[in-house]
Design a protein around this motif. Sequence first.
Motif, mmCIF file in Angstrom:
data_model
loop_
_atom_site.group_PDB
_atom_site.id
_atom_site.type_symbol
_atom_site.label_atom_id
_atom_site.label_comp_id
_atom_site.label_asym_id
_atom_site.label_seq_id
_atom_site.Cartn_x
_atom_site.Cartn_y
_atom_site.Cartn_z
ATOM 1 N N GLN A 125 -1.275 3.300 -2.495
ATOM 2 C CA GLN A 125 -2.387 2.725 -3.232
ATOM 3 C C GLN A 125 -3.593 2.842 -2.308
ATOM 4 O O GLN A 125 -3.528 2.410 -1.151
ATOM 5 C CB GLN A 125 -2.137 1.259 -3.575
ATOM 6 C CG GLN A 125 -1.074 1.057 -4.627
ATOM 7 C CD GLN A 125 -1.149 -0.352 -5.178
ATOM 8 O OE1 GLN A 125 -1.755 -0.565 -6.214
ATOM 9 N NE2 GLN A 125 -0.539 -1.303 -4.489
ATOM 10 N N LEU A 185 -7.587 -0.987 -6.338
ATOM 11 C CA LEU A 185 -6.520 -0.115 -5.867
ATOM 12 C C LEU A 185 -6.081 0.861 -6.948
ATOM 13 O O LEU A 185 -6.068 0.522 -8.124
ATOM 14 C CB LEU A 185 -5.317 -0.947 -5.401
ATOM 15 C CG LEU A 185 -5.540 -1.771 -4.130
ATOM 16 C CD1 LEU A 185 -4.373 -2.724 -3.920
ATOM 17 C CD2 LEU A 185 -5.734 -0.864 -2.931
ATOM 18 N N CYS A 186 -5.704 2.059 -6.514
ATOM 19 C CA CYS A 186 -5.239 3.111 -7.414
ATOM 20 C C CYS A 186 -4.021 3.791 -6.796
ATOM 21 O O CYS A 186 -4.046 4.186 -5.625
ATOM 22 C CB CYS A 186 -6.359 4.137 -7.620
ATOM 23 S SG CYS A 186 -5.904 5.526 -8.698
ATOM 24 N N LYS A 187 -2.962 3.933 -7.590
ATOM 25 C CA LYS A 187 -1.766 4.635 -7.128
ATOM 26 C C LYS A 187 -2.066 6.122 -7.088
ATOM 27 O O LYS A 187 -2.549 6.699 -8.063
ATOM 28 C CB LYS A 187 -0.598 4.347 -8.071
ATOM 29 C CG LYS A 187 0.690 5.007 -7.636
ATOM 30 C CD LYS A 187 1.812 4.666 -8.604
ATOM 31 C CE LYS A 187 3.077 5.411 -8.242
ATOM 32 N NZ LYS A 187 4.144 5.186 -9.217
ATOM 33 N N CYS A 220 -7.349 -3.650 2.656
ATOM 34 C CA CYS A 220 -6.156 -2.818 2.536
ATOM 35 C C CYS A 220 -6.408 -1.696 1.534
ATOM 36 O O CYS A 220 -7.050 -1.908 0.502
ATOM 37 C CB CYS A 220 -4.970 -3.662 2.075
ATOM 38 S SG CYS A 220 -4.434 -4.856 3.303
ATOM 39 N N GLY A 221 -5.917 -0.505 1.865
ATOM 40 C CA GLY A 221 -6.116 0.656 1.015
ATOM 41 C C GLY A 221 -7.300 1.501 1.440
ATOM 42 O O GLY A 221 -7.505 2.590 0.920
ATOM 43 N N SER A 222 -8.076 1.004 2.405
ATOM 44 C CA SER A 222 -9.226 1.764 2.923
ATOM 45 C C SER A 222 -8.782 2.693 4.039
ATOM 46 O O SER A 222 -7.846 2.397 4.773
ATOM 47 C CB SER A 222 -10.284 0.812 3.493
ATOM 48 O OG SER A 222 -10.782 -0.043 2.506
ATOM 49 N N LEU A 271 -7.956 2.303 -1.926
ATOM 50 C CA LEU A 271 -9.023 1.477 -2.465
ATOM 51 C C LEU A 271 -10.146 2.356 -2.999
ATOM 52 O O LEU A 271 -10.761 3.123 -2.263
ATOM 53 C CB LEU A 271 -9.549 0.529 -1.382
ATOM 54 C CG LEU A 271 -10.358 -0.663 -1.866
ATOM 55 C CD1 LEU A 271 -9.542 -1.542 -2.826
ATOM 56 C CD2 LEU A 271 -10.831 -1.496 -0.688
ATOM 57 N N VAL A 327 -1.956 -7.196 -0.211
ATOM 58 C CA VAL A 327 -3.012 -6.179 -0.291
ATOM 59 C C VAL A 327 -4.374 -6.798 -0.566
ATOM 60 O O VAL A 327 -5.406 -6.156 -0.357
ATOM 61 C CB VAL A 327 -2.699 -5.106 -1.359
ATOM 62 C CG1 VAL A 327 -1.454 -4.323 -0.984
ATOM 63 C CG2 VAL A 327 -2.561 -5.726 -2.743
ATOM 64 N N ILE A 356 0.842 -1.191 0.000
ATOM 65 C CA ILE A 356 0.000 0.000 0.000
ATOM 66 C C ILE A 356 0.880 1.244 0.000
ATOM 67 O O ILE A 356 0.657 2.173 -0.755
ATOM 68 C CB ILE A 356 -0.966 -0.001 1.205
ATOM 69 C CG1 ILE A 356 -1.958 -1.159 1.086
ATOM 70 C CG2 ILE A 356 -1.684 1.336 1.328
ATOM 71 C CD1 ILE A 356 -2.858 -1.123 -0.141
#
Length: 145
Positions: free
Chosen positions: A88, A139-141, A25-27, A90, A66, A6
């Motif tokens: 990253q 996921l988005c960078k 993960c990512g939230s 979400l 992730v 992440i």
Amino acid sequence: MATNKIVLKGSGHYDEGTLDTVISCGSAVELAADGKYDAVVSTQAEALKAGIQPIAIEDALQGKTVDDAYAIGDKVFTYQAVAGDHLQVLVKDGQTIAVADLLVVEGGGSGLFIEAAGTETAYQVKALEAVSPSGANGLCKVVVL
């Protein structure tokens, strides 16, 4: 850019706590009055006033990636980002994110990120890649603003 991390580039700090909800993960998460973490339950407006919330990260110490979600009662590992960090996050299913789009946490019980409408009081992150999750959150960078 698929990766099992992440935090891609960061100067923030890491923490851990106990979860009161299921989270991916990512939230974004926030500390509740009972001392446990929840998906951001504040309204979006309140969440934006607080800046970027801690982000749930993978439990790499146990070999998790992730893609491994946390369950209620789990110890969650979080990352408190600072401006300039690359992460990253979400993104909610159905959103179409282009490079340089601005994103904010949805709030109201969701730790997911959505594209900013332009009416928000602040923006939290800017997309560094295009994503269009369909059928599941993705996921988005991003770079933290």
